[in-house]
Scaffold this active site. Structure first.
Site, PDB file in Angstrom:
ATOM      1  N   ALA A  36       0.838  -1.192   0.000  1.00 33.18           N
ATOM      2  CA  ALA A  36       0.000   0.000   0.000  1.00 33.18           C
ATOM      3  C   ALA A  36       0.877   1.248   0.000  1.00 33.18           C
ATOM      4  CB  ALA A  36      -0.908  -0.004   1.226  1.00 33.18           C
ATOM      5  N   GLY A  96      -0.613  -4.982   0.342  1.00 36.89           N
ATOM      6  CA  GLY A  96      -1.793  -4.824  -0.498  1.00 36.89           C
ATOM      7  C   GLY A  96      -1.619  -5.426  -1.875  1.00 36.89           C
ATOM      8  N   GLU A 112      -2.415  -9.023  -1.490  1.00 35.74           N
ATOM      9  CA  GLU A 112      -3.865  -9.147  -1.343  1.00 35.74           C
ATOM     10  C   GLU A 112      -4.566  -8.953  -2.680  1.00 35.74           C
ATOM     11  OE1 GLU A 112      -4.690  -7.753   3.217  1.00 35.74           O
ATOM     12  OE2 GLU A 112      -3.857  -6.252   1.839  1.00 35.74           O
ATOM     13  N   GLU A 142       2.877  -6.186   6.936  1.00 30.15           N
ATOM     14  CA  GLU A 142       2.208  -5.141   7.716  1.00 30.15           C
ATOM     15  C   GLU A 142       2.605  -5.137   9.184  1.00 30.15           C
ATOM     16  OE1 GLU A 142      -0.548  -5.942   4.196  1.00 30.15           O
ATOM     17  OE2 GLU A 142       0.746  -7.129   5.520  1.00 30.15           O
TER      18      GLU A 142
END
Length: 259
Positions: free
Chosen positions: A67, A110, A113, A133
């Site tokens: 992210a 991310g 994901e 994370e």
């Protein structure tokens, strides 16, 4: 041509759409705008009957390194509750047509994901998957803890989430996170080849098949079997079923129309 700034969306032949993450200077870090543009491109692809499969890629060097940390850092415990990103993740998750991800290089946070939102992942031998994370004092927030466990099992998923360590494409293949690996320079080609095979199949059956497989992760065995049977029976009413049977009997290639 693409109308977006964080991604490139372009048709490949008559039935495929390629979505390429296009923030190379930031290793394709996913910001809210990126997710919104992916969701918008998929919305257009869903409405276009000619599009039968999606190729999702970050290009030859990196898929997505995570992210956008600067964007995350602007949030606190209150503002994150009204973050717009969950609705875009939900739109990607609900997309009914097959998505094939071509992954090279880092596929982290991310990015990992996002790749796991695809239905099939083709990984280059240079690919590295991870959910780091924990190093930021948080946990995956777009399905990472759940999808990793589905794909890898509890122990390896726990190791990745708790340590933040990456796994290579060989490990990802051995544990079922990816469908196949290949030389990095062939990843895009293999993903497109799979997408082209899928695009030649009956569209209604493709949609039902994807839905039925995903159902196995969302419900128990009995509910999944019941849903499968419902979809199976419904497809007997389609023109594509009759065409498939006729083509088999005539020993010719079927011409599916999505009807």
């Amino acid at each position: 041509m693409s109308e977006f700034s964080d991604i490139r969306a372009e048709k490949v032949g008559a039935h495929l759409l390629r979505i390429t993450l296009d923030r190379p200077q930031l290793r394709n870090a996913l910001r809210t705008q990126t997710l919104a543009e992916i969701a918008q491109a998929l919305d257009g692809a869903e409405a276009d009957a000619a599009i039968r499969a999606i190729i999702l890629t970050g290009g030859p060097n990196v898929f997505a390194a995570g992210a956008d940390i600067n964007e995350l850092a602007a949030h606190d415990a209150v503002s994150i509750q009204t973050d717009a990103r969950p609705k875009y993740w939900a739109a990607i998750r609900r997309f009914p047509k097959p998505i094939i991800a071509a992954v090279n290089g880092f596929c982290l946070g991310g990015g990992c994901e996002l790749a796991m939102h695809a239905d099939i992942i083709v990984a280059g031998e240079d690919a590295r998957f991870g959910q780091p994370e924990i190093n930021l004092g948080i946990i995956p927030g777009a399905g990472g803890t759940q999808r990793l466990t589905w794909a890898l099992g509890k122990s390896l998923a726990m190791r990745m989430v708790l340590t933040g360590e990456m796994i290579d494409s060989r490990t990802a293949l051995a544990h079922g996170l990816v469908a196949e690996t290949c030389q990095p320079e062939l990843t895009q080609e293999r993903a497109q080849a799979i997408a082209e095979i899928i695009a030649g199949k009956p569209p209604l059956a493709l949609r039902a098949a994807k839905e039925a497989v995903l159902k196995s992760f969302e419900s128990g065995l009995e509910a999944g079997l019941a849903h499968e049977r419902k979809c199976f029976a419904a497809l007997f009413a389609t023109a594509d079923f009759r065409e498939g049977v006729a083509a088999f009997r005539d020993k010719r290639r079927a011409q599916f129309q999505g009807l």
